[in-house]
Motif scaffolding. Structure first.
Motif, PDB file in Angstrom:
ATOM      1  N   LYS A 127       2.144  55.460   8.647  1.00  0.00           N
ATOM      2  CA  LYS A 127       2.934  56.573   8.123  1.00  0.00           C
ATOM      3  C   LYS A 127       3.461  56.153   6.753  1.00  0.00           C
ATOM      4  CE  LYS A 127       6.936  59.429   9.202  1.00  0.00           C
ATOM      5  NZ  LYS A 127       7.958  59.752  10.210  1.00  0.00           N
ATOM      6  N   LEU A 128       3.348  57.061   5.794  1.00  0.00           N
ATOM      7  CA  LEU A 128       3.840  56.782   4.453  1.00  0.00           C
ATOM      8  C   LEU A 128       5.330  57.075   4.389  1.00  0.00           C
ATOM      9  CD1 LEU A 128       2.985  55.964   1.573  1.00  0.00           C
ATOM     10  CD2 LEU A 128       2.641  58.389   1.094  1.00  0.00           C
ATOM     11  N   ILE A 129       6.112  56.033   4.138  1.00  0.00           N
ATOM     12  CA  ILE A 129       7.560  56.177   3.992  1.00  0.00           C
ATOM     13  C   ILE A 129       7.899  55.663   2.597  1.00  0.00           C
ATOM     14  CG2 ILE A 129       9.832  55.520   4.844  1.00  0.00           C
ATOM     15  CD1 ILE A 129       8.601  55.171   7.603  1.00  0.00           C
ATOM     16  N   GLY A 130       8.176  56.604   1.697  1.00  0.00           N
ATOM     17  CA  GLY A 130       8.372  56.217   0.297  1.00  0.00           C
ATOM     18  C   GLY A 130       7.072  55.640  -0.228  1.00  0.00           C
ATOM     19  N   PRO A 131       7.135  54.473  -0.856  1.00  0.00           N
ATOM     20  CA  PRO A 131       5.908  53.867  -1.394  1.00  0.00           C
ATOM     21  C   PRO A 131       5.220  52.916  -0.400  1.00  0.00           C
ATOM     22  CG  PRO A 131       7.800  52.681  -2.198  1.00  0.00           C
ATOM     23  CD  PRO A 131       8.335  53.823  -1.354  1.00  0.00           C
ATOM     24  N   VAL A 132       5.717  52.866   0.859  1.00  0.00           N
ATOM     25  CA  VAL A 132       5.247  51.876   1.822  1.00  0.00           C
ATOM     26  C   VAL A 132       4.537  52.541   2.999  1.00  0.00           C
ATOM     27  CG1 VAL A 132       5.995  50.007   3.368  1.00  0.00           C
ATOM     28  CG2 VAL A 132       7.209  50.391   1.227  1.00  0.00           C
ATOM     29  N   LEU A 133       3.426  51.950   3.425  1.00  0.00           N
ATOM     30  CA  LEU A 133       2.757  52.384   4.651  1.00  0.00           C
ATOM     31  C   LEU A 133       3.311  51.566   5.815  1.00  0.00           C
ATOM     32  CD1 LEU A 133      -0.986  52.716   3.591  1.00  0.00           C
ATOM     33  CD2 LEU A 133       0.562  54.547   4.271  1.00  0.00           C
ATOM     34  N   VAL A 134       3.825  52.239   6.838  1.00  0.00           N
ATOM     35  CA  VAL A 134       4.417  51.575   7.992  1.00  0.00           C
ATOM     36  C   VAL A 134       3.568  51.887   9.220  1.00  0.00           C
ATOM     37  CG1 VAL A 134       6.493  51.429   9.432  1.00  0.00           C
ATOM     38  CG2 VAL A 134       6.717  51.810   6.978  1.00  0.00           C
ATOM     39  N   LYS A 135       3.223  50.852   9.980  1.00  0.00           N
ATOM     40  CA  LYS A 135       2.414  51.046  11.183  1.00  0.00           C
ATOM     41  C   LYS A 135       3.211  51.870  12.190  1.00  0.00           C
ATOM     42  CE  LYS A 135      -0.754  48.591  14.127  1.00  0.00           C
ATOM     43  NZ  LYS A 135      -1.351  47.311  14.441  1.00  0.00           N
ATOM     44  N   GLN A 136       2.506  52.801  12.841  1.00  0.00           N
ATOM     45  CA  GLN A 136       3.172  53.687  13.791  1.00  0.00           C
ATOM     46  C   GLN A 136       2.296  53.828  15.033  1.00  0.00           C
ATOM     47  OE1 GLN A 136       3.648  57.800  12.497  1.00  0.00           O
ATOM     48  NE2 GLN A 136       5.683  57.860  13.389  1.00  0.00           N
TER      49      GLN A 136
END
Length: 121
Positions: free
Chosen positions: A64-73
């Motif tokens: 998931k894109l949160i701001g400029p960071v991709l976070v595993k979901q």
């Protein structure tokens, strides 16, 4: 003569107020259409995301894109979030449709009232 002049000014003022009300309604309708278009686009995007998520295996990596960071979901969490978003957007679209119908009815009433006033002259 001054009473007819006063009556004429009053009638003119009344017509201007009705025209302003009608103009405001038309602006509100245009704004409603603009917001509705935005929701329609978002709904399409989210439905596309949901179709893509449904194609994935349970062990697939989802980010998931949160701001400029991709976070595993988690896939199930991502799926649930997208479904909730679709429900919300659909509910907002229905609310906007009801609001638009109300605005259109008000516009129609005001136009009829203006036409009636025009015929009375």
């Amino acid at each position: 003569m001054s009473s007819s002049s006063t009556a004429l000014r009053e009638l003119q003022r009344d017509l201007e107020n009705k025209a302003n009300d009608l103009s405001k309604l038309q602006k509100d309708i245009a704004k409603n259409h603009q917001v509705r278009k935005k929701y329609t686009i978002q709904l399409g995007e989210n439905e596309l995301v949901l179709k893509e998520l449904d194609l994935l295996n349970e062990d697939a990596n989802v980010y998931k894109l949160i701001g400029p960071v991709l976070v595993k979901q988690d896939l199930a969490e991502a799926n649930a979030n997208v479904r909730k978003r679709i429900e919300y957007i659909s509910a907002e679209s229905k609310r906007l449709d009801a609001s638009l119908q109300d605005l259109e009815e008000k516009k129609y009433s005001k136009r009829e009232a203006q036409e009636l006033m025009g015929r009375m002259k």
